[in-house]
Each structure stands twice: as C-alpha cells, then as structure tokens.
Enzyme design. Structure first.
Site, PDB file in Angstrom:
ATOM      1  N   ALA A  76     -10.490   9.051   8.310  1.00  0.00           N
ATOM      2  CA  ALA A  76     -10.091  10.334   7.697  1.00  0.00           C
ATOM      3  C   ALA A  76      -8.913  10.084   6.727  1.00  0.00           C
ATOM      4  O   ALA A  76      -8.684  11.033   6.141  1.00  0.00           O
ATOM      5  CB  ALA A  76      -9.462  10.956   9.009  1.00  0.00           C
ATOM      6  N   SER A 112       0.861  -1.074  -0.027  1.00  0.00           N
ATOM      7  CA  SER A 112       0.129   0.021   0.042  1.00  0.00           C
ATOM      8  C   SER A 112       0.876   1.370   0.016  1.00  0.00           C
ATOM      9  O   SER A 112       1.726   1.395  -0.811  1.00  0.00           O
ATOM     10  CB  SER A 112      -0.953  -0.022   1.187  1.00  0.00           C
ATOM     11  OG  SER A 112      -1.945   1.026   1.193  1.00  0.00           O
ATOM     12  N   GLY A 168      -1.549  -0.514  14.629  1.00  0.00           N
ATOM     13  CA  GLY A 168      -1.637  -2.098  14.263  1.00  0.00           C
ATOM     14  C   GLY A 168      -0.778  -2.552  13.043  1.00  0.00           C
ATOM     15  O   GLY A 168      -0.694  -3.581  12.781  1.00  0.00           O
ATOM     16  N   ASP A 194      -6.401   2.396  -2.980  1.00  0.00           N
ATOM     17  CA  ASP A 194      -7.545   2.025  -2.186  1.00  0.00           C
ATOM     18  C   ASP A 194      -7.728   3.549  -1.125  1.00  0.00           C
ATOM     19  O   ASP A 194      -8.765   3.094  -0.366  1.00  0.00           O
ATOM     20  CB  ASP A 194      -7.741   0.807  -1.495  1.00  0.00           C
ATOM     21  CG  ASP A 194      -6.457   0.707  -0.470  1.00  0.00           C
ATOM     22  OD1 ASP A 194      -5.696   1.484  -0.404  1.00  0.00           O
ATOM     23  OD2 ASP A 194      -6.774  -0.338   0.517  1.00  0.00           O
ATOM     24  N   ASP A 222      -1.703   1.532  -3.599  1.00  0.00           N
ATOM     25  CA  ASP A 222      -2.390   0.328  -4.142  1.00  0.00           C
ATOM     26  C   ASP A 222      -3.768   0.954  -4.697  1.00  0.00           C
ATOM     27  O   ASP A 222      -4.690   0.110  -5.127  1.00  0.00           O
ATOM     28  CB  ASP A 222      -2.445  -0.981  -3.260  1.00  0.00           C
ATOM     29  CG  ASP A 222      -3.081  -0.442  -2.026  1.00  0.00           C
ATOM     30  OD1 ASP A 222      -3.147   0.506  -1.580  1.00  0.00           O
ATOM     31  OD2 ASP A 222      -3.435  -1.365  -1.255  1.00  0.00           O
TER      32      ASP A 222
HETATM   33  C1  16G Z   1      -4.422  -0.278   8.141  1.00  0.00           C
HETATM   34  C2  16G Z   1      -5.771  -0.324   7.949  1.00  0.00           C
HETATM   35  C3  16G Z   1      -6.428   1.031   7.630  1.00  0.00           C
HETATM   36  C4  16G Z   1      -5.886   1.814   8.852  1.00  0.00           C
HETATM   37  C5  16G Z   1      -4.609   1.616   9.237  1.00  0.00           C
HETATM   38  C6  16G Z   1      -4.040   2.101  10.232  1.00  0.00           C
HETATM   39  C7  16G Z   1      -6.927  -1.899   6.366  1.00  0.00           C
HETATM   40  C8  16G Z   1      -7.244  -2.532   4.889  1.00  0.00           C
HETATM   41  N1  16G Z   1      -6.182  -0.889   6.422  1.00  0.00           N
HETATM   42  O1  16G Z   1      -3.543   0.335   6.902  1.00  0.00           O
HETATM   43  O2  16G Z   1      -7.718   0.986   7.663  1.00  0.00           O
HETATM   44  O3  16G Z   1      -6.265   3.158   9.023  1.00  0.00           O
HETATM   45  O4  16G Z   1      -3.954   0.251   9.020  1.00  0.00           O
HETATM   46  O5  16G Z   1      -2.835   2.011  10.848  1.00  0.00           O
HETATM   47  O6  16G Z   1      -7.854  -2.402   7.340  1.00  0.00           O
HETATM   48  P1  16G Z   1      -2.208   2.001  12.105  1.00  0.00           P
HETATM   49  O7  16G Z   1      -2.896   1.107  13.210  1.00  0.00           O
HETATM   50  O8  16G Z   1      -0.579   1.869  11.969  1.00  0.00           O
HETATM   51  O9  16G Z   1      -2.421   3.568  12.623  1.00  0.00           O
HETATM   52 MG    MG Z   2      -3.795   1.282   0.225  1.00  0.00          MG
END
Ligand code: 16G
Ligand code: MG
Length: 551
Positions: free
Chosen positions: A382, A74, A512, A291, A289
């Site tokens: 956001a 991504s 995450g 999205d 990617d």
């Molecule tokens: C991932 C999630 C996205 C979220 C981001 C937060 C999917 C497909 N993608 O990229 O939705 O905003 O994690 O990242 O679920 P963080 O937990 O590092 O803040």
């Molecule tokens: Mg993406």
C-alpha cells in the site's frame, strides 16, 4: 591451481581486515541487517559500509556474478543512512546472507569471520575477480559511506564500478543487466533510461492516440522529495517531452523527505509541501531513493485524495488482465498484497476484476517471492512499493505469439503490448519512475483522469499508529501478520474491539525498521477508523509492556 587462488584470497583477508579496523573502527552497538538492509544514524555506519563492501566481494565470488551495494536510507530523515546489497538478478539479498551480513557487522574479529565464509563456501575455485557495483543516494553522508564500501570491496580484490548518485532501482537494473549478458541492454544508467523510455514511446505509438485522450491530459506535478528521483525524473521528462508534461517540485531546494515525498503523503494523507494546489490535477510523489510512488489530487470540494500502491496495483492488474484475455494466451495473472492493503481494494480485485489475490507479510522480498508463483505476478505494498514480474513461461508465450500466423491480428497486437509492458516495467524491484510511466501509459490508453481512476472503488478510511513498548519482539504474528500470536490475550482483545466497528479491521505487528509496534485499522468512517486504531493501540500498550503514556 584451485588452492593457489584460495591462498591469495586468504592473503587479502588479513590485510583487508586490518585496514578496516584501523580506518573504520566499530561503532559500539549491535546492528542488524533488517528488511531493507542496515539503517541507522549516518555517523554509526562507516564500519558497516566497509564491511558490506567486503561482504559484497565475497558474495560476488560465491555467485560468480556482479553484486550491488546501495547506500541509502530511503524515506528516512536526511541524518540517517543505510546500505543494502542486491543479488545477481537484481533481487534483494538472500535471507541466509542477511544473517551473514549481521554477523560480519558485529564481529570483533573480521579476519576470522571472512576466513570462515571463504571456507564455508569453498571460495577456492573462482578464476574471475569479484565484481561490485556501488550506488548512492543524495544524502550528504552518502559519498563518504560509499567510499568506505568501495574500499572494502577493493581490499578483497574486487573490481568495483562506482555508479555515483542513482535511484535504488537503477542500481538493481544495472546489476541485473550486467549479469544478463546484454538481454536488458547496457548495464549503465543510460541503458536503463533507453530501455524504459523506448518501451514507453513504442506503447504510446501503438495506441495511436494523440497526446491527450478523452479525460487524460499529459500534465502532472512531480514531487521529487528533494532526493535522487528529482534529477532522474528530469532526465526522463527531457526524453519524453512529446508525451508527458511534467512540472517539477522539491528538486533539492529543500530538505530530503521533509514534509514531502511518498512516505509523507501516504502517512499524513496530505499534499506535499511545495506543490501548489491545483484542483483535479495529478500529483505524484516518490521517496528519497525513488523506489516508491504515490499519486494524489485535490477535488473541487477541496478534498484530498490519495492513490496509493493498492490503487496502482488494481489499475495495472486490471489492464494487464485485459491484454492477456485479448491475446488469448494461457497466462495466469495474480496479485500479491500485504495486510496493509485496503479492504476495498482486495474486494474490487477479486470480485470485480476476478484476479486472484495472495496476502504475504510486509517486506518486498515476501511479495516478490510470492509473485514468482504466477505467470505474471503483480505486487504492490500500500505504501507504493511494487512492480510486475513476467515468468519465463509468460515471456516465451508472448514472444512466440508475436510471430504466430495462426493468431488474429488483434491477438498479436495484444501480445506486442504485453511484450512492451515487460520492457517498460523494471522487473527487478519496485521502481517509482518506471511505475509512473506505467500508470501514465494505462491512464492514457483508457482516457482516464485521475478522478476516473480513483472512482474505480472507494477506499475504506484507515489509520496507522505506532506504540513504543519495552521489547517489540514480544509481539509475534501469523497468517501474513493478520493475527497476532503473542502476547497471550492480545488477539482476543483486538477481536472484541473490532466487533464494535462497522467494516472494522485491525492488526498489529512489530516494525522491521523501527523500535515500535505498528497498529493498522480501517472502518466505515474516518472517525471510526481513528477510534478503532486508538483502542487497539491501547490494548497493545496494556498487554505488550507499553512505555510512555497510554495512547
Ligand atoms: C522496509 C521494506 C518495505 C516495508 C517497510 C515496512 C524493503 C526493500 N523495504 O522499508 O517493503 O514496507 O520496511 O517497515 O523490503 P516497517 O516494518 O517498519 O513497518
Ligand atoms: Mg525507498
């Protein structure tokens, strides 16, 4: 008969595991299927990809449907890569299988683990071959990694369709379409382009406006992040020259996601490199990617304006709400956001648009899930990831209304538009290009310039920071991540700090996708938002074993 098939699947297992161990030895590290699958340095991933190919074949056998594998990291730097699986209706992999994916990625005995899955799910009754689609982004490492996944799936007896370089949403669409027996059109990239562009053109023709409408002009700049979105947008632009006039930037001449793309623009709150500054002209950035999508412009005072997922959500929810009212149908529309949604957007949506708003934890699957509770659920993070989903009830009501002689002409027209929006929108997953055409359709219909759109409400200034700590899991949260439970005392400290800032709001959560704790803050002015974020980051550093110098 049943036993026989089971035996043959088990015979594949030994061979598949042995081949994988030999060709794709395990990288010595523990891996986790996170919110967006596995995401690591590309060189750590070959065995993961092979094993995710195996997993996709088994998942397909369990669901008796096609499954997707997408090779991408991504918005991450070009050196990274990743993989995520896509379930039959184009949704994210079910959480129970994320756990299975994690275990399969880390096991030292692949054959035994595969046998366990086969036994646990009684995979002895399938008389269809597993079917797996594999797509990849433009990273130099993606081709090799996609081949590893293909080999894994094929070695477990799956039929594999390699769809090459595609955006993540195209992969999701193709999977959903193949499992929807023709309802979404052809399960190919061509089928995707046709469905979306045809709905777009029909909506434009229905409006009966010219290319321009009041303050809306069809010209805009497109930042492809030097990724797959650039090429796919070029294809849309060619099909839609009558309606949009796109100037393309960052089409692959520079490095993927480097100083450009939706993540850069959102986090830096700055124009992407390579895109010229033209006052009051719409700019659009997608991520690596395609999205995620972010709009932006610079005003005549040289001030940069970001129109993020919140602005898109309010535009879309407001417009669909108008159509629902005009149709007179009994359809309940709702919007789903996360704690990152700007406070002004939530206020505007609930107070001005009168649309109910729900808040869920970060990650697309949480938003998607919650949005399914509404007849029409609009969801956006956001950061620009989001879409709209129409429930069966809404789809059926709209369909019936199209032919209902008891409705007025105006009601039927509104229903027709809702039906076309349902086709224009990629309902399987957030899709930058489908979202772009959605936004363009609405702006055109309203006759709005980008500034008119921006003026609907004013964002509170916000700031995001990250804090490195010894173990990010010492931070846990509740109330859709808006309150933190551990470490003890941290929430009280945050509350005490926030109380000193007019219109202040702040929360912290473990990332995450990265080994950090994230801090979000908003307040009345830019300086105050920055200061609030810094003070909260200091509290995290103090109470959650921060490493390195204090923020
Ligand atoms: C991932 C999630 C996205 C979220 C981001 C937060 C999917 C497909 N993608 O990229 O939705 O905003 O994690 O990242 O679920 P963080 O937990 O590092 O803040
Ligand atoms: Mg993406």
């Amino acid at each position: 008969m049943l036993r026989l098939l089971n035996v043959s699947l088990l015979r594949y297992v030994q061979n598949a595991a042995a081949k994988g161990d030999e060709k794709y030895p395990k990288f010595p590290k523990t891996f986790q299927y996170g919110t967006a699958g596995f995401r690591e340095k590309a060189e750590e991933l070959p065995h993961i990809l092979y094993r995710m190919g195996l997993l996709a074949a088994l998942r397909s056998a369990v669901k008796k449907a096609a499954i997707g594998v997408m090779v991408t990291a991504s918005h991450n730097p070009v050196q990274d890569n990743g993989v995520k699986l896509c379930d039959p209706q184009g949704e994210m992999l079910e959480p129970a299988w994320e756990k299975i994916g994690t275990e399969l990625a880390n096991t030292d005995d692949v054959a035994s683990y595969l046998k366990k899955i086969i036994e646990d799910f009684g995979l002895d009754s399938s008389n269809e071959k597993p079917f797996v689609f594999v797509g990849q982004d433009t990273r130099p490492s993606s081709d090799f990694l996609a081949k590893a996944a293909i080999e894994g799936a094929e070695n477990l007896g799956a039929l594999v369709r390699d769809i090459g370089i595609v955006s993540t949403p195209i992969l999701h669409f193709v999977v959903a379409s193949r499992n929807a027996s023709g309802e979404l059109g052809l399960p190919t990239e061509g089928g995707y382009f046709n469905r979306i562009s045809s709905a777009f053109v029909q909506l434009k023709e229905k409006e009966g406006l010219g290319r321009e409408n009041r303050n809306y002009k069809p010209e805009f700049d497109f930042d492809g992040a030097n990724g797959v979105g650039a090429d796919k947008m070029a294809q849309f632009a060619k099909m839609l020259t009558e309606w949009i006039d796109v100037t393309h930037f960052n089409t692959g001449e520079g490095q993927l996601n480097f100083n450009c793309g939706a993540d850069f623009v959102k986090v830096q709150q700055a124009k992407p490199e390579g895109v010229p500054l033209t006052v009051n002209r719409r700019g659009v950035s997608v991520d690596g990617d395609a999205d995620r999508i972010i709009y932006f412009y610079t005003d005549s005072d040289n001030k940069f304006h970001l129109l993020d997922g919140d602005k898109i959500a309010t535009l879309v929810a407001g417009h669909l709400m108008e159509l629902v009212s005009a149709s007179g149908l009994d359809i309940h529309l709702g919007l789903v956001q996360t704690a990152y949604a700007n406070g002004s957007s939530t206020e505007y949506i609930s107070q001005t648009l009168k649309v109910p708003v729900a808040c869920v934890p970060t990650g697309v699957k949480h938003l998607h899930h919650k949005a399914q509770e509404f007849d029409v659920g609009v969801y956006f993070e956001a950061n620009g990831h989001g879409t709209v989903i129409f429930s069966k009830k809404a789809t059926n009501l709209v369909r019936a209304a199209l032919e209902n002689p008891e409705l007025t002409q105006a009601q039927r027209e509104a229903a027709k538009k809702l039906s076309l929006f349902g086709e224009l929108i990629n309902q399987t997953v957030g899709d930058a290009l489908s979202d772009l055409l959605l936004v363009e359709t609405i702006l055109h219909s309203k006759g709005w310039s980008v500034a008119d759109w921006d003026n609907a409400y004013t964002d509170l200034p916000s700031r995001q920071l990250k804090v490195t700590v010894k173990d990010r899991n010492v931070v846990s949260t509740t109330d859709a991540e808006r309150k933190c439970v551990t470490p003890a005392g941290l929430q009280d400290r945050i509350d005490a700090i926030v109380a000193n800032f007019p219109k202040g709001r702040s929360f912290v959560r473990p990332s995450g996708t990265e080994d950090v704790v994230r801090v979000y803050a908003e307040a009345e002015s830019r300086e105050l938002a920055d200061e609030l974020a810094k003070e909260v980051a200091r509290a995290v550093h103090d109470l959650a074993n921060g490493t390195g110098p204090a923020p």
